[in-house]
Enzyme design. Structure first.
Site, PDB file in Angstrom:
ATOM      1  N   LYS A  95     -48.702  51.349 -60.733  1.00  0.00           N
ATOM      2  CA  LYS A  95     -47.980  52.175 -61.715  1.00  0.00           C
ATOM      3  C   LYS A  95     -47.982  53.638 -61.284  1.00  0.00           C
ATOM      4  CE  LYS A  95     -46.213  49.859 -63.290  1.00  0.00           C
ATOM      5  NZ  LYS A  95     -46.161  48.423 -63.307  1.00  0.00           N
TER       6      LYS A  95
ATOM      7  N   HIS B  82     -67.459  48.748 -48.659  1.00  0.00           N
ATOM      8  CA  HIS B  82     -67.062  48.196 -47.362  1.00  0.00           C
ATOM      9  C   HIS B  82     -65.957  49.018 -46.702  1.00  0.00           C
ATOM     10  CE1 HIS B  82     -69.607  44.722 -47.965  1.00  0.00           C
ATOM     11  NE2 HIS B  82     -69.119  44.653 -49.193  1.00  0.00           N
TER      12      HIS B  82
ATOM     13  N   GLU C 234     -52.788  46.840 -60.543  1.00  0.00           N
ATOM     14  CA  GLU C 234     -51.609  47.180 -61.344  1.00  0.00           C
ATOM     15  C   GLU C 234     -51.617  48.670 -61.729  1.00  0.00           C
ATOM     16  OE1 GLU C 234     -48.864  45.984 -61.950  1.00  0.00           O
ATOM     17  OE2 GLU C 234     -48.158  46.884 -63.801  1.00  0.00           O
TER      18      GLU C 234
ATOM     19  N   CYS D 231     -28.067  46.834 -57.963  1.00  0.00           N
ATOM     20  CA  CYS D 231     -26.709  47.261 -58.308  1.00  0.00           C
ATOM     21  C   CYS D 231     -26.327  46.652 -59.666  1.00  0.00           C
ATOM     22  CB  CYS D 231     -25.636  46.849 -57.313  1.00  0.00           C
ATOM     23  SG  CYS D 231     -25.918  47.486 -55.664  1.00  0.00           S
TER      24      CYS D 231
ATOM     25  N   GLU E  39     -45.687  54.171 -58.094  1.00  0.00           N
ATOM     26  CA  GLU E  39     -44.235  54.025 -58.177  1.00  0.00           C
ATOM     27  C   GLU E  39     -43.566  55.090 -59.024  1.00  0.00           C
ATOM     28  OE1 GLU E  39     -42.689  50.331 -59.814  1.00  0.00           O
ATOM     29  OE2 GLU E  39     -44.368  50.186 -61.182  1.00  0.00           O
TER      30      GLU E  39
ATOM     31  N   TRP F  62     -27.583  50.418 -55.639  1.00  0.00           N
ATOM     32  CA  TRP F  62     -28.845  50.533 -54.901  1.00  0.00           C
ATOM     33  C   TRP F  62     -28.474  50.149 -53.480  1.00  0.00           C
ATOM     34  CZ3 TRP F  62     -32.156  47.596 -51.898  1.00  0.00           C
ATOM     35  CH2 TRP F  62     -33.452  48.107 -51.728  1.00  0.00           C
TER      36      TRP F  62
ATOM     37  N   ASN G  67     -22.324  43.203 -56.293  1.00  0.00           N
ATOM     38  CA  ASN G  67     -23.782  43.298 -56.307  1.00  0.00           C
ATOM     39  C   ASN G  67     -24.297  42.182 -55.413  1.00  0.00           C
ATOM     40  OD1 ASN G  67     -26.537  43.311 -56.973  1.00  0.00           O
ATOM     41  ND2 ASN G  67     -26.214  42.160 -58.851  1.00  0.00           N
ATOM     42  N   GLY G  68     -24.935  42.532 -54.301  1.00  0.00           N
ATOM     43  CA  GLY G  68     -25.436  41.506 -53.388  1.00  0.00           C
ATOM     44  C   GLY G  68     -25.249  41.936 -51.942  1.00  0.00           C
TER      45      GLY G  68
ATOM     46  N   LYS H 264     -34.698  47.889 -60.611  1.00  0.00           N
ATOM     47  CA  LYS H 264     -35.427  46.989 -61.519  1.00  0.00           C
ATOM     48  C   LYS H 264     -35.460  45.548 -61.015  1.00  0.00           C
ATOM     49  CE  LYS H 264     -37.558  46.156 -65.383  1.00  0.00           C
ATOM     50  NZ  LYS H 264     -38.966  46.593 -65.431  1.00  0.00           N
TER      51      LYS H 264
ATOM     52  N   ARG I  16     -30.665  49.083 -62.669  1.00  0.00           N
ATOM     53  CA  ARG I  16     -30.500  48.160 -61.543  1.00  0.00           C
ATOM     54  C   ARG I  16     -30.289  48.866 -60.208  1.00  0.00           C
ATOM     55  NH1 ARG I  16     -29.548  43.022 -63.089  1.00  0.00           N
ATOM     56  NH2 ARG I  16     -28.635  42.586 -61.057  1.00  0.00           N
TER      57      ARG I  16
HETATM   58  O1  M6R Z   1     -38.471  40.889 -62.045  1.00  0.00           O
HETATM   59  P1  M6R Z   1     -39.732  40.568 -61.299  1.00  0.00           P
HETATM   60  O2  M6R Z   1     -40.898  40.440 -62.189  1.00  0.00           O
HETATM   61  O3  M6R Z   1     -39.590  39.374 -60.414  1.00  0.00           O
HETATM   62  O4  M6R Z   1     -39.969  41.826 -60.368  1.00  0.00           O
HETATM   63  C1  M6R Z   1     -41.021  41.866 -59.455  1.00  0.00           C
HETATM   64  C2  M6R Z   1     -41.259  43.263 -58.957  1.00  0.00           C
HETATM   65  O5  M6R Z   1     -40.122  43.750 -58.307  1.00  0.00           O
HETATM   66  C3  M6R Z   1     -41.635  44.210 -60.082  1.00  0.00           C
HETATM   67  O6  M6R Z   1     -42.730  43.769 -60.778  1.00  0.00           O
HETATM   68  C4  M6R Z   1     -41.932  45.621 -59.508  1.00  0.00           C
HETATM   69  O7  M6R Z   1     -43.095  45.582 -58.742  1.00  0.00           O
HETATM   70  C5  M6R Z   1     -42.057  46.652 -60.640  1.00  0.00           C
HETATM   71  N1  M6R Z   1     -41.330  47.834 -60.309  1.00  0.00           N
HETATM   72  C6  M6R Z   1     -43.433  47.076 -60.902  1.00  0.00           C
HETATM   73  O8  M6R Z   1     -43.529  48.011 -61.915  1.00  0.00           O
END
Ligand code: M6R
Length: 615
Positions: A492, A511, A488, A2, A495, A75, A101-102, A610, A27
Site C-alpha cells: 500500500k 537474516h 500488504e 483501458c 503503490e 493505460w 481495450n486489450g 485497476k 482502468r
Molecule cells: O483484480 P485483482 O484482484 O485480480 O488484481 C490484482 C492486483 O493487480 C491488485 O491487487 C493490485 O496489486 C492492487 N493495485 C493492489 O492495491
C-alpha cells in the site's frame, strides 16, 4: 486496462461519454480521447493526460454536438502515452472509428501486410492496425461493418474489447470481446457501451455482458444482435438487471475513493457474510462450497492463485485453511504458476482470487488448472466478471465497486470469504471442535464493529503519518497470520506514496534486513497480543537497540510495546486468525495519509491501473 465507453441514441453523446470516462478512469489514465458524430461531421479529440485534460481541450476546441459518440481512457501498452497514440483511432479513409481495450499480439505482421497494400500509419498502436484491417476487409470482401469486424478479428491474435462505427452508417456501433470486459446498456431507443456498467447506471438498469468470443451489432433503431465471432451463430442475449447504484460509484463526502473504501469496510464485510454466516444457528451457507463439498473434502491440497493484494489475501488464507481445516495449501503468484509447468492433479482444488475478475495472469492460471482437470473455485468481487464465469464455482465478496486503484476493502472481504470457507470445511471435516467453531462464528460477527473502533484512530494515524512522510524507506514486520498483512502494508505504501517499503516475517529480519536499520528507518511492527507476542516484542527490542523508529500495531491496553515503541496504534482484541481483518486498517490509513501529505494522486497512482488485463 483501458476504459471504453460509447453511446448511440437520441441524447447528446458528449456528456454521457465524458462522465463515463471519468468513472472508468480507474482502468487507465495516461491519455484519453473522444469521437463524436453529429450527422454532418466526425470530430475526434485526444490528448495525453487525464480525462480532465481532455475535457479542457474539448471545451476550447470542439463543437461537442452529436448523438453518436465513443471515448477511451488509456493505460499504454503499445506506444508511449501521447496525443497520437491515444484512442479513438480513425481508419485511412477517415470513415471508421475504433476504441480498444486489450492487445493485438500479431499487429506487426498485420501492419506489414497493410503497409504493403498502401495503408499509412500515424501511431505506434496495435489498434490503428486493427481499424485499417477492418477497412481493408470491407473493401476487399464488399461486406458490411459487422461482417468485416468479424472477419478481421479472426485474423488477430490477442485480447480485445472493441467498439467501432462507420461515419457513413451512423446508426450502428459494432462491438466485440475476447479477454477484456464489455457491457451493453440497453435503454429505450438508446444503447450504451462500456467496460463496466458504471457509465450508464443512471440511464438504465438493463445490461448485456458479452461473453468471450462474442460480438454485437448495436443499432439505434433495431436493437442488439449478438453472435459468435468464430462460427457466426446467433446468440440470444441475456439481459441482466443491475444491482449497482449511483451512490456506490460516487465519492460522496470523502476526498478520495480510497478513503471512502477504507471506511466502507465494516459494511462491506457485513455484506460479505450476510445470508452466509448464521452465527446463532452455527451454520455457514455458501452455495458454491455446499454444491461441491466432496471436491473440497477430498482435495489432497488447495492451490491458491492470485496477484498483488489478492495474493496477500491468499497467503492469509493459507494460514487459516491449514490451521482450521488441516488441508495443505500452496499459494502461487498466478504469473509464475502459468509459465512454470506446475504439477496440478485432478484432485487438487484451485482457488483463484481476484477483485476485478479480469486479471490476465490469474485467468491464464485458471485455464491451465482446468486443462489439468482440477476443480477451480473463484473468489471475485465484480459480479459477472470473466474469472467468475471461467471458474467451476465460486463465492463473490460483495464488497461493492472498488474504484481506488489501491485495493482496500477487496482485501478484507476476500479474507472474510476465505475464512468462511475454511471454517465450513473445518466443521465438515471435524478438524475444529464445536466450541471453537461457534466461537469463531460469533467473533466473525463482531469484526465490522471492531473495524469501526480501529477507524477511530484515524486522527492519531494522521499524526504518525506526518512524522514519517519524508522517509525514503520503510519496513513492515509481522508474524503468522500477520506476516501477509505486513506485505500488504508495504505494498500500500509503495503503490500510492512511491516510498520504498518491504514486508518481512518479523523473525527474518535478523537474516538480512536488520542491516538496513538506523535512526532514519521507520519500522511498522504488527504486535498484537495473540500471535507470537513475546517473540515479536524481542524483535522490537532488536530494532530499538539499532535506533530504528518503531510504529507498533498493538492490541488495546498493551503496555509492553508501548514502553518500547515510538508510537503505538491500537486495535480491538480478537482471536488470532481474525487479527488480519483489524491490523490491516491502520496500515491502509497510514499509507493513505502519507500519500496525501506528499501530494500524490492517491486514487490513480502513477503507472498503475485497476484491472491488469495484460500479462
Ligand atoms: O483484480 P485483482 O484482484 O485480480 O488484481 C490484482 C492486483 O493487480 C491488485 O491487487 C493490485 O496489486 C492492487 N493495485 C493492489 O492495491
Amino acid at each position: 486496462m483501458c476504459g471504453i465507453v460509447g453511446y448511440i441514441g437520441y441524447r447528446e453523446a458528449y456528456p454521457i461519454v465524458l462522465k463515463g470516462l471519468q468513472r472508468l478512469e480507474y482502468r487507465g489514465y495516461d491519455s484519453a480521447g473522444i469521437a463524436l458524430y453529429n450527422e454532418k461531421e466526425l470530430k475526434v479529440s485526444k490528448t495525453k493526460g487525464k480525462v480532465a485534460d481532455l475535457k479542457k481541450k474539448m471545451e476550447q476546441e470542439v463543437d461537442t454536438s452529436g448523438t453518436l459518440g465513443m471515448g477511451h481512457t488509456r493505460w499504454a501498452t503499445h506506444g508511449v502515452p501521447n496525443d497520437v497514440n491515444s484512442h479513438p483511432h480513425v481508419s485511412n479513409s477517415g470513415d471508421l472509428v475504433i476504441i480498444h481495450n486489450g492487445i493485438i499480439e500479431n499487429y506487426e505482421t498485420l501492419k506489414k501486410e497493410l503497409t504493403a497494400r498502401g495503408y499509412v500509419f500515424h501511431s505506434d498502436t496495435d489498434t490503428e492496425v486493427l481499424v485499417n484491417l477492418i477497412e481493408d476487409v470491407i473493401k476487399k470482401e464488399k461486406v458490411k461493418l459487422g461482417k468485416a469486424v468479424q472477419i478481421a478479428l479472426t485474423q488477430t491474435v490477442g485480447a480485445y474489447a472493441i467498439a467501432v462505427f462507420d461515419k457513413k452508417k451512423p446508426n450502428e456501433i459494432v462491438v466485440a470481446r475476447l479477454g477484456s470486459p464489455l457491457a451493453i446498456g440497453v435503454g429505450k431507443d438508446e444503447y450504451f457501451i462500456a467496460s463496466d456498467a458504471s457509465p450508464f447506471i443512471e440511464f438504465t438498469n438493463n445490461a448485456i455482458y458479452l461473453e468471450d468470443g462474442e460480438m454485437a451489432v448495436v443499432r439505434r433503431d433495431k436493437g442488439v444482435k449478438v453472435r459468435k465471432i468464430k462460427d457466426d451463430s446467433l446468440v440470444d442475449p441475456y439481459i441482466q438487471e443491475l444491482q449497482l447504484n449511483l451512490e456506490q460509484i460516487e465519492k460522496n463526502n470523502f476526498d478520495h475513493f480510497m478513503l471512502k473504501e477504507i471506511y466502507e469496510q465494516p459494511s462491506a464485510i457485513t455484506d460479505t457474510y450476510r445470508g452466509r454466516l448464521l452465527a446463532d444457528e452455527g451454520i455457514i451457507r455458501m452455495a458454491g462450497v455446499d454444491d461441491n463439498l466432496e471436491r473440497f473434502l477430498n482435495a489432497k491440497r488447495i492451490l491458491i492463485v492470485a496477484c498483488g493484494t489478492s495474493w496477500h489475501a491468499g497467503l492469509v488464507a493459507e494460514y487459516i485453511f491449514e490451521d482450521l481445516a488441516r488441508i495443505p495449501v500452496e499459494v502461487e503468484y498466478a504469473s509464475e504458476f502459468r509459465y512454470r509447468n506446475p504439477i496440478i492433479n485432478p484432485d487438487d482444488v484451485v482457488i483463484a482470487i481476484s477483485q476485478s475478475g479480469e486479471t490476465a495472469d490469474t485467468m491464464a492460471a485458471i485455464k491451465l488448472a482446468k486443462e489439468k482437470g482440477a476443480f477451480v473455485f473463484g473468489v471475485c468481487n465484480v459480479v459477472g466478471s470473466s474469472i467468475s464465469r471461467e471458474t467451476h464455482a465460486g463465492a463473490y465478496t460483495h464488497a461493492g465497486p472498488e474504484i481506488g486503484v489501491a485495493s482496500t476493502k477487496a482485501f478484507t472481504t476476500q479474507i472474510t470469504v476465505l475464512t468462511l470457507i475454511a471454517l465450513k470445511l473445518a466443521k465438515a471435516k471435524g478438524s475444529i471442535s464445536n466450541t471453537d467453531f461457534h466461537m469463531h462464528l460469533q467473533e466473525l460477527e463482531t469484526i465490522p464493529q471492531k473495524i469501526e473502533v480501529a477507524l477511530e484512530s484515524n486522527a492519531h494515524i494522521k499524526e504518525v503519518a506526518f512524522k514519517y512522510k519524508d522517509a525514503r524507506n520503510c519496513l513492515y514486520l509481522g508474524r503468522g497470520f500477520n506476516f501477509p498483512v505486513a506485505l500488504e502494508g508495504a505494498l500500500k505504501l509503495k503503490e500510492i506514496s512511491y516510498i520504498h517499503a518491504e514486508g518481512y516475517p518479523a523473525a527474518e529480519m535478523k537474516h538480512g534486513p536488520i542491516a538496513l536499520i538506523d535512526e532514519e528507518m521507520p519500522v511498522v511492527v504488527i504486535a498484537t497480543r495473540k500471535g507470537h507476542y513475546e517473540k515479536v516484542v524481542s524483535n522490537i527490542q532488536e530494532i530499538k537497540s539499532r535506533q530504528g523508529k518503531i510504529i507498533g500495531i498493538v492490541t488495546q491496553g498493551d503496555t509492553s510495546v508501548r514502553d518500547l515503541a515510538d508510537h503505538v496504534i491500537e486495535i480491538p482484541d480478537t482471536i488470532e486468525s481474525l487479527t488480519p481483518l483489524l491490523t490491516t486498517i491502520p496500515l491502509q490509513l497510514l499509507s493513505y495519509h502519507i500519500a496525501v501529505m506528499l501530494g500524490k494522486n492517491v486514487d490513480q497512482p502513477r503507472n498503475l491501473a485497476k484491472s491488469v488485463t495484460v500479462e
